[in-house]
Write a protein that holds these residues in place. Sequence first.
Motif, mmCIF file in Angstrom:
data_model
loop_
_atom_site.group_PDB
_atom_site.id
_atom_site.type_symbol
_atom_site.label_atom_id
_atom_site.label_comp_id
_atom_site.label_asym_id
_atom_site.label_seq_id
_atom_site.Cartn_x
_atom_site.Cartn_y
_atom_site.Cartn_z
ATOM 1 N N PRO A 75 -0.385 10.879 4.345
ATOM 2 C CA PRO A 75 -1.785 11.287 4.188
ATOM 3 C C PRO A 75 -2.780 10.278 4.733
ATOM 4 O O PRO A 75 -3.935 10.621 4.971
ATOM 5 C CB PRO A 75 -1.939 11.462 2.668
ATOM 6 N N CYS A 76 -2.354 9.047 4.932
ATOM 7 C CA CYS A 76 -3.256 8.052 5.517
ATOM 8 C C CYS A 76 -3.114 7.997 7.033
ATOM 9 O O CYS A 76 -3.756 7.174 7.689
ATOM 10 C CB CYS A 76 -2.988 6.670 4.916
ATOM 11 N N TRP A 83 -0.497 1.828 5.231
ATOM 12 C CA TRP A 83 -1.555 2.152 4.278
ATOM 13 C C TRP A 83 -0.984 3.028 3.166
ATOM 14 O O TRP A 83 -0.183 3.912 3.422
ATOM 15 C CB TRP A 83 -2.690 2.889 4.980
ATOM 16 N N GLU A 84 -1.421 2.759 1.947
ATOM 17 C CA GLU A 84 -0.962 3.531 0.789
ATOM 18 C C GLU A 84 -2.065 4.476 0.323
ATOM 19 O O GLU A 84 -3.244 4.109 0.316
ATOM 20 C CB GLU A 84 -0.560 2.605 -0.360
ATOM 21 N N TYR A 85 -1.642 5.671 -0.079
ATOM 22 C CA TYR A 85 -2.606 6.692 -0.496
ATOM 23 C C TYR A 85 -2.776 6.691 -2.007
ATOM 24 O O TYR A 85 -1.811 6.572 -2.753
ATOM 25 C CB TYR A 85 -2.120 8.064 -0.040
ATOM 26 N N LYS A 89 -8.130 8.199 -1.150
ATOM 27 C CA LYS A 89 -8.432 7.053 -0.299
ATOM 28 C C LYS A 89 -7.142 6.335 0.097
ATOM 29 O O LYS A 89 -6.089 6.544 -0.490
ATOM 30 C CB LYS A 89 -9.392 6.094 -1.009
ATOM 31 N N CYS A 90 -7.263 5.481 1.113
ATOM 32 C CA CYS A 90 -6.113 4.747 1.635
ATOM 33 C C CYS A 90 -6.344 3.250 1.465
ATOM 34 O O CYS A 90 -7.472 2.762 1.637
ATOM 35 C CB CYS A 90 -5.905 5.089 3.110
ATOM 36 N N TYR A 91 -5.277 2.542 1.164
ATOM 37 C CA TYR A 91 -5.375 1.120 0.828
ATOM 38 C C TYR A 91 -4.353 0.315 1.615
ATOM 39 O O TYR A 91 -3.200 0.712 1.745
ATOM 40 C CB TYR A 91 -5.161 0.911 -0.677
ATOM 41 N N GLU A 201 -9.900 -0.791 1.929
ATOM 42 C CA GLU A 201 -10.014 0.572 1.398
ATOM 43 C C GLU A 201 -10.809 1.435 2.372
ATOM 44 O O GLU A 201 -11.808 0.989 2.937
ATOM 45 C CB GLU A 201 -10.724 0.536 0.046
ATOM 46 N N ALA A 204 -9.287 8.778 3.054
ATOM 47 C CA ALA A 204 -8.141 9.368 3.736
ATOM 48 C C ALA A 204 -8.639 10.300 4.835
ATOM 49 O O ALA A 204 -9.671 10.951 4.678
ATOM 50 C CB ALA A 204 -7.267 10.142 2.744
ATOM 51 N N GLN A 213 -10.486 9.883 11.120
ATOM 52 C CA GLN A 213 -10.288 8.760 10.231
ATOM 53 C C GLN A 213 -11.591 8.420 9.543
ATOM 54 O O GLN A 213 -12.662 8.398 10.154
ATOM 55 C CB GLN A 213 -9.816 7.536 11.033
#
Length: 215
Positions: A75-76, A83-85, A89-91, A201, A204, A213
């Motif tokens: 999803p990111c 990147w973690e979802y 949002k993505c981190y 941060e 997504a 993006q």
Amino acid sequence: MDEEKAQDDIRPYTGRHTLRRPLCIIYILLAVSYLLIIIGFAVTLSRAATLSSQLSETYNKLKNQPPVLDFHLFPCGPETRQWEYFNGKCYLFSLQAVSWQQAKTKCEEQQAKLVIIDGFPKQNFIQTRTRNERFWIGLHGLQSGNDWQWLDGSNYGTGFKYWKQGEPNNYLRRNEDCAQVWLNGEWNDFTCSSNCYYICERPAPSASPAGSQGK
């Protein structure tokens, strides 16, 4: 005697006539079969042309759409798998330790910002991934007489806080004007020039064709 001969003359003629009728039927059946084959071939070609047109149209539609399967798996974005979802949002949890200002710049280079922690759900998500290491967040006291401010302009005074007991405190009278998550994910103020990991941060990306993006 003449009567018997006449009967003999009739028999061969009758036999030949009897043989011609099945051959005629066979020819007719073969002709019908060929005709049916030709019709079937023509119908098949027509259907194949229609199917090819439909497949081409479907392919063009899919080509102009985003990779939906990739979106669900990543999803990111499939090109940014580090990147973690979480919750829309993505981190990015960095593997490099830098100063707070460098961390801010590195996040901005990736169309992101240092993380803003606005509640327990995000706090819990972050503290399970920081491994009791120091990670810079988007909170600082560099302006306005050390009043703490979030980079996105969120109201610090009325917003969520998770300081370690006794923090912020400018330990040993050092100017500790930048915030980080530390032990158990609690917040700690620290000298901005120190090298720490950081958390970026960003929103997504959208799955719609017009999506892009987040910036």
